[in-house]
Write a protein that holds these residues in place. Structure first.
Motif, PDB file in Angstrom:
ATOM      1  N   ASP A  18       1.061  -1.327   0.223  1.00  0.00           N
ATOM      2  CA  ASP A  18       0.377  -0.251  -0.444  1.00  0.00           C
ATOM      3  C   ASP A  18       0.827   1.528  -0.104  1.00  0.00           C
ATOM      4  O   ASP A  18       2.332   0.990  -0.050  1.00  0.00           O
ATOM      5  CB  ASP A  18      -0.833   0.360   1.196  1.00  0.00           C
ATOM      6  N   GLY A  19       0.578   2.711   0.165  1.00  0.00           N
ATOM      7  CA  GLY A  19       1.079   3.890   0.287  1.00  0.00           C
ATOM      8  C   GLY A  19       2.399   3.939   1.006  1.00  0.00           C
ATOM      9  O   GLY A  19       3.144   4.472   1.358  1.00  0.00           O
ATOM     10  N   ASN A  20       1.703   2.961   2.246  1.00  0.00           N
ATOM     11  CA  ASN A  20       2.673   3.163   3.555  1.00  0.00           C
ATOM     12  C   ASN A  20       4.254   2.903   2.680  1.00  0.00           C
ATOM     13  O   ASN A  20       5.607   3.216   3.423  1.00  0.00           O
ATOM     14  CB  ASN A  20       2.160   2.531   4.952  1.00  0.00           C
ATOM     15  N   ALA A  21       4.598   1.750   2.701  1.00  0.00           N
ATOM     16  CA  ALA A  21       5.829   0.887   1.905  1.00  0.00           C
ATOM     17  C   ALA A  21       5.890   2.051   0.425  1.00  0.00           C
ATOM     18  O   ALA A  21       7.266   2.199   0.494  1.00  0.00           O
ATOM     19  CB  ALA A  21       5.489  -0.583   0.670  1.00  0.00           C
ATOM     20  N   ASN A  26      10.117   6.788   0.188  1.00  0.00           N
ATOM     21  CA  ASN A  26       9.880   8.173  -0.896  1.00  0.00           C
ATOM     22  C   ASN A  26       8.850   8.944   0.426  1.00  0.00           C
ATOM     23  O   ASN A  26       8.284   9.579   0.285  1.00  0.00           O
ATOM     24  CB  ASN A  26       9.438   8.904  -1.911  1.00  0.00           C
ATOM     25  N   PRO A  27      10.269   9.963   1.582  1.00  0.00           N
ATOM     26  CA  PRO A  27       9.123   9.961   2.546  1.00  0.00           C
ATOM     27  C   PRO A  27       8.325  11.777   2.559  1.00  0.00           C
ATOM     28  O   PRO A  27       7.887  12.491   3.408  1.00  0.00           O
ATOM     29  CB  PRO A  27      10.343   9.987   3.530  1.00  0.00           C
ATOM     30  N   ASP A  28       9.058  12.480   0.897  1.00  0.00           N
ATOM     31  CA  ASP A  28       9.005  13.807   1.246  1.00  0.00           C
ATOM     32  C   ASP A  28       8.129  13.899  -0.062  1.00  0.00           C
ATOM     33  O   ASP A  28       6.689  14.409  -0.426  1.00  0.00           O
ATOM     34  CB  ASP A  28      10.241  14.394  -0.132  1.00  0.00           C
ATOM     35  N   TRP A  29       7.546  12.481  -0.695  1.00  0.00           N
ATOM     36  CA  TRP A  29       5.568  12.433  -1.379  1.00  0.00           C
ATOM     37  C   TRP A  29       5.031  12.894  -0.348  1.00  0.00           C
ATOM     38  O   TRP A  29       4.991  12.421   0.336  1.00  0.00           O
ATOM     39  CB  TRP A  29       5.905  11.338  -2.483  1.00  0.00           C
ATOM     40  N   ARG A  30       3.852  12.804  -1.035  1.00  0.00           N
ATOM     41  CA  ARG A  30       2.515  13.189  -0.661  1.00  0.00           C
ATOM     42  C   ARG A  30       1.593  12.372  -1.112  1.00  0.00           C
ATOM     43  O   ARG A  30       1.022  12.206  -1.999  1.00  0.00           O
ATOM     44  CB  ARG A  30       2.341  14.718  -0.178  1.00  0.00           C
ATOM     45  N   ILE A  31       2.251  10.974  -0.408  1.00  0.00           N
ATOM     46  CA  ILE A  31       1.064   9.970  -0.541  1.00  0.00           C
ATOM     47  C   ILE A  31      -0.588  10.156  -0.686  1.00  0.00           C
ATOM     48  O   ILE A  31      -0.559   9.518  -1.913  1.00  0.00           O
ATOM     49  CB  ILE A  31       1.757   8.964   0.249  1.00  0.00           C
ATOM     50  N   GLU A  32      -1.263  10.525   0.339  1.00  0.00           N
ATOM     51  CA  GLU A  32      -2.044  10.925   0.399  1.00  0.00           C
ATOM     52  C   GLU A  32      -3.035  11.533  -1.110  1.00  0.00           C
ATOM     53  O   GLU A  32      -3.653  10.948  -1.986  1.00  0.00           O
ATOM     54  CB  GLU A  32      -3.135  12.044   1.464  1.00  0.00           C
ATOM     55  N   ILE A  34      -1.177  11.736  -3.991  1.00  0.00           N
ATOM     56  CA  ILE A  34      -0.810  10.751  -5.132  1.00  0.00           C
ATOM     57  C   ILE A  34      -2.047   9.711  -4.911  1.00  0.00           C
ATOM     58  O   ILE A  34      -2.787   9.602  -6.087  1.00  0.00           O
ATOM     59  CB  ILE A  34       0.156  10.255  -5.393  1.00  0.00           C
ATOM     60  N   GLN A  35      -2.435   9.443  -4.173  1.00  0.00           N
ATOM     61  CA  GLN A  35      -3.811   8.107  -4.201  1.00  0.00           C
ATOM     62  C   GLN A  35      -5.407   8.458  -4.742  1.00  0.00           C
ATOM     63  O   GLN A  35      -5.407   8.361  -5.455  1.00  0.00           O
ATOM     64  CB  GLN A  35      -4.226   7.839  -2.844  1.00  0.00           C
ATOM     65  N   GLN A  36      -5.524  10.336  -4.332  1.00  0.00           N
ATOM     66  CA  GLN A  36      -6.208  10.658  -4.351  1.00  0.00           C
ATOM     67  C   GLN A  36      -6.937  10.645  -6.441  1.00  0.00           C
ATOM     68  O   GLN A  36      -8.006  10.601  -6.621  1.00  0.00           O
ATOM     69  CB  GLN A  36      -6.885  12.065  -4.034  1.00  0.00           C
ATOM     70  N   LYS A  37      -5.717  11.682  -6.711  1.00  0.00           N
ATOM     71  CA  LYS A  37      -5.223  11.486  -7.182  1.00  0.00           C
ATOM     72  C   LYS A  37      -5.469  10.361  -8.491  1.00  0.00           C
ATOM     73  O   LYS A  37      -5.527  10.341  -9.781  1.00  0.00           O
ATOM     74  CB  LYS A  37      -4.522  12.857  -7.736  1.00  0.00           C
ATOM     75  N   THR A  38      -5.027   8.982  -7.820  1.00  0.00           N
ATOM     76  CA  THR A  38      -5.226   8.306  -9.698  1.00  0.00           C
ATOM     77  C   THR A  38      -5.680   7.184  -8.775  1.00  0.00           C
ATOM     78  O   THR A  38      -6.455   6.114  -9.600  1.00  0.00           O
ATOM     79  CB  THR A  38      -2.792   7.231  -9.654  1.00  0.00           C
ATOM     80  N   GLY A  39      -5.744   7.224  -7.833  1.00  0.00           N
ATOM     81  CA  GLY A  39      -6.995   6.294  -7.455  1.00  0.00           C
ATOM     82  C   GLY A  39      -6.305   5.394  -7.021  1.00  0.00           C
ATOM     83  O   GLY A  39      -7.228   3.926  -6.504  1.00  0.00           O
TER      84      GLY A  39
END
Length: 104
Positions: A18-21, A26-32, A34-39
């Motif tokens: 999942d996004g946690n991995a 990539n600690p600087d990425w805003r995973i939430e 990215i997930q919202q934009k890509t699904g």
């Protein structure tokens, strides 16, 4: 010339993350965001010994199990951003691994 697609199959490796991995790597990425934009919230991850061509073979075998006949295939398209080899093309090697006719 008449072209027909009779069936489409896919293969997804059983291992997922999942996004946690992704966040750990990539600690600087805003995973939430990215997930919202890509699904995409879960990704399937191939084994380190598994190549794109290996997965293509597994998907194609599902087609054959579905009833597609190897001898009826006239054209093979294999698209990947991570080919196993530069030359010969991966599609040619895949054609041989699948036992497709030489005229394909």
């Amino acid at each position: 010339m008449k072209i027909e697609i009779k069936a489409i199959e896919y293969y997804l490796p059983p291992q997922t993350e999942d996004g946690n991995a992704l966040k750990r790597d990539n600690p600087d990425w805003r995973i939430e965001e990215i997930q919202q934009k890509t699904g995409v919230t879960v990704r399937h991850v191939a084994d380190v010994r598994q190549t794109a061509m290996d997965m293509a073979v597994l998907a194609a075998e599902k087609l054959f199990d579905f009833g597609v006949k190897r001898e009826e295939i006239d054209f093979l398209i294999f698209i990947t951003q991570s080919p196993d080899y530069v030359l010969p093309t991966s599609a040619c090697i895949l054609q041989d691994r699948l036992g497709l006719k030489k005229s394909c």
